[in-house]
Design a protein around this motif. Structure first.
Motif, short mmCIF file in Angstrom:
data_model
loop_
_atom_site.label_atom_id
_atom_site.label_comp_id
_atom_site.label_asym_id
_atom_site.label_seq_id
_atom_site.Cartn_x
_atom_site.Cartn_y
_atom_site.Cartn_z
N ASP A 38 0.82 0.82 -3.95
CA ASP A 38 -0.44 0.67 -4.74
C ASP A 38 -1.32 1.34 -4.28
O ASP A 38 -1.25 1.65 -3.10
CB ASP A 38 -0.93 -1.19 -3.39
CG ASP A 38 -2.46 -1.51 -4.15
OD1 ASP A 38 -3.05 -0.24 -5.19
OD2 ASP A 38 -2.73 -2.53 -4.13
N SER A 39 -2.41 2.27 -4.73
CA SER A 39 -3.04 2.89 -4.57
C SER A 39 -4.47 2.83 -5.23
O SER A 39 -5.23 3.84 -5.55
CB SER A 39 -2.31 4.68 -5.13
OG SER A 39 -3.08 5.39 -4.40
N GLY A 40 -4.34 2.11 -5.55
CA GLY A 40 -5.90 1.55 -5.74
C GLY A 40 -6.16 2.01 -7.48
O GLY A 40 -4.65 2.39 -8.32
N THR A 65 1.64 4.28 1.63
CA THR A 65 1.27 4.51 2.61
C THR A 65 2.87 5.31 3.05
O THR A 65 3.72 5.21 2.13
CB THR A 65 1.59 3.39 3.71
OG1 THR A 65 2.82 2.88 3.70
CG2 THR A 65 0.36 2.69 4.21
N ASN A 101 5.64 3.49 3.95
CA ASN A 101 6.49 2.30 1.73
C ASN A 101 6.46 3.77 1.35
O ASN A 101 7.97 3.29 0.42
CB ASN A 101 4.91 1.72 1.59
CG ASN A 101 4.76 0.42 2.66
OD1 ASN A 101 6.12 0.47 3.02
ND2 ASN A 101 3.62 -0.14 2.54
N LYS A 154 0.88 -1.34 -0.35
CA LYS A 154 -0.18 -0.10 -0.02
C LYS A 154 0.64 1.79 -0.28
O LYS A 154 2.13 1.29 0.02
CB LYS A 154 -0.98 0.07 1.31
CG LYS A 154 -2.08 -0.94 0.94
CD LYS A 154 -3.57 -0.32 1.17
CE LYS A 154 -4.42 -1.85 0.28
NZ LYS A 154 -4.22 -2.33 -0.85
#
Ligand code: TXA
Ligand code: MG
Length: 317
Positions: free
Chosen positions: A166-168, A7, A10, A5
């Motif tokens: 990953d951010s959708g 974040t 990350n 994710k």
């Protein structure tokens, strides 16, 4: 390599990886990018290897603001400054004479460089923490469908990138509009996330090169590009399609009457912006699964419809 994710922690790790010469897949508002330190030629070389991209196809450099972007250019014509002010951060890439500091591998030896400021908080943070611009093409295998989710990246590039942030699903869904200048006049190199009409409202009539103009097109603007793994056929209406258990149908706004193995609808409201955002997701979902042919309906050619039609035409065999 894992999908993680996006974040703050990350993103910090990903920025550290970029500073060490790593390659990171990250979200932007258009499609996911495969990024490396733009000033590190070896790191940029890994992008070409992972994507299996020919070395003559230059990369887009991503900056976190106009100030960082301007340092990559040698000189900037007035209308380009106007476009920067109006559309950055956002899905607009400007191609202008390059500063001497930009490595040749990034521009494939051209005297110009393509630069944009993405409108995505995770991308901007990643660039800031990397402490310099990030060279990043779309994070797909060369010539294949662009990724609008982290799992699309994983599906094509596997363990290639060091990290996938990953951010959708991306919000715009088609790549940036690419503009260059010839004798001070704006030229469209690739239709994309900002409609031609919007650009013309800012800098006047755009020159739109003929389809097969070699000189006036992005070197990566190959005829066959953005292609799904199965055959795609453009149709005006459902009448042009042959339904069946191995056929799929990509509709603009209304479901087809015939029986297909799988159907996707770009926008049930008939909204071109929504259709663009869904384009690659729908094509990723239609490729494979025992499907032999995808019938894709033409969409209206105005606004973001121009970018959608450009991608669909290139996806045809
Ligand atoms: O939205 C986007 O632009 C995405 C995200 C990741 O930012 N990036 C993207 O990059 O679509 P890519 O590499 O898939 O497409 C870049 C295009 C290629 O067709 C390339 O040939 C063109 O930009 N390009 C890069 N530098 C150029 C230059 N100096 N002159 C003309 N075209 C250039
Ligand atoms: Mg691409």
């Amino acid at each position: 390599m894992k999908i993680v994710k996006a974040t703050p922690a990350n993103i910090r790790k990903a920025a550290a990886a970029i500073r060490r010469g790593g390659v990171v897949a990250f979200p932007t508002e258009t499609v996911y990018g495969l990024g490396a330190d733009a000033f590190n030629p070896e790191a940029c070389a890994r992008i070409f290897e992972i994507k299996k991209r020919p070395r003559f196809d230059p990369l887009i450099v991503h900056a976190c603001d106009a100030r960082m972007a301007k340092e990559l250019f040698l000189k900037i014509p007035e209308p380009a400054l106007k476009l920067m002010r109006k559309f950055w951060p956002g899905p607009l890439t400007l191609v202008l004479p390059k500063a001497a500091t930009v490595p040749d591998i990034v521009t494939a030896g051209l005297g110009t460089v393509a630069v944009r400021v993405p409108a995505h908080p995770a991308a901007l943070k990643l660039i800031k923490l990397s402490k310099g611009p990030i060279a990043a093409p779309s994070a797909n295998l060369f010539g294949r469908l662009s990724p609008t989710t982290a799992s699309h990246v994983k599906k094509q590039l596997g363990n290639g990138p060091d990290i996938i942030l990953d951010s959708g699903k991306t919000s715009v869904g088609v790549e940036s509009t690419i503009i260059t200048f010839m004798g001070g006049k704006p030229v469209l190199l690739r239709a994309g996330g900002i409609a031609v009409e919007e650009i013309e409202a800012t800098v006047g009539k755009l020159f739109i090169p003929a389809k097969n103009s070699q000189k006036l097109s992005a070197p990566g603007g190959f005829k066959k590009h953005y292609a799904p793994a199965v055959k795609l056929k453009l149709v005006n209406t459902e009448k042009g399609a042959i339904p069946g258990p191995r056929a799929a149908y990509l509709a603009f706004s209304k479901p087809p009457f015939g029986k297909y193995k799988k159907v996707e609808i770009l926008s049930s409201k008939g909204d071109l912006r929504e259709a663009a955002a869904n384009l690659f997701k729908c094509l990723h979902s239609l490729e494979g699964k025992g499907i032999r042919v995808i019938y894709a309906e033409r969409v209206p050619g105005h606004g973001l419809g121009r970018a959608i039609m450009d991608r669909l035409k290139r996806a045809q065999y």
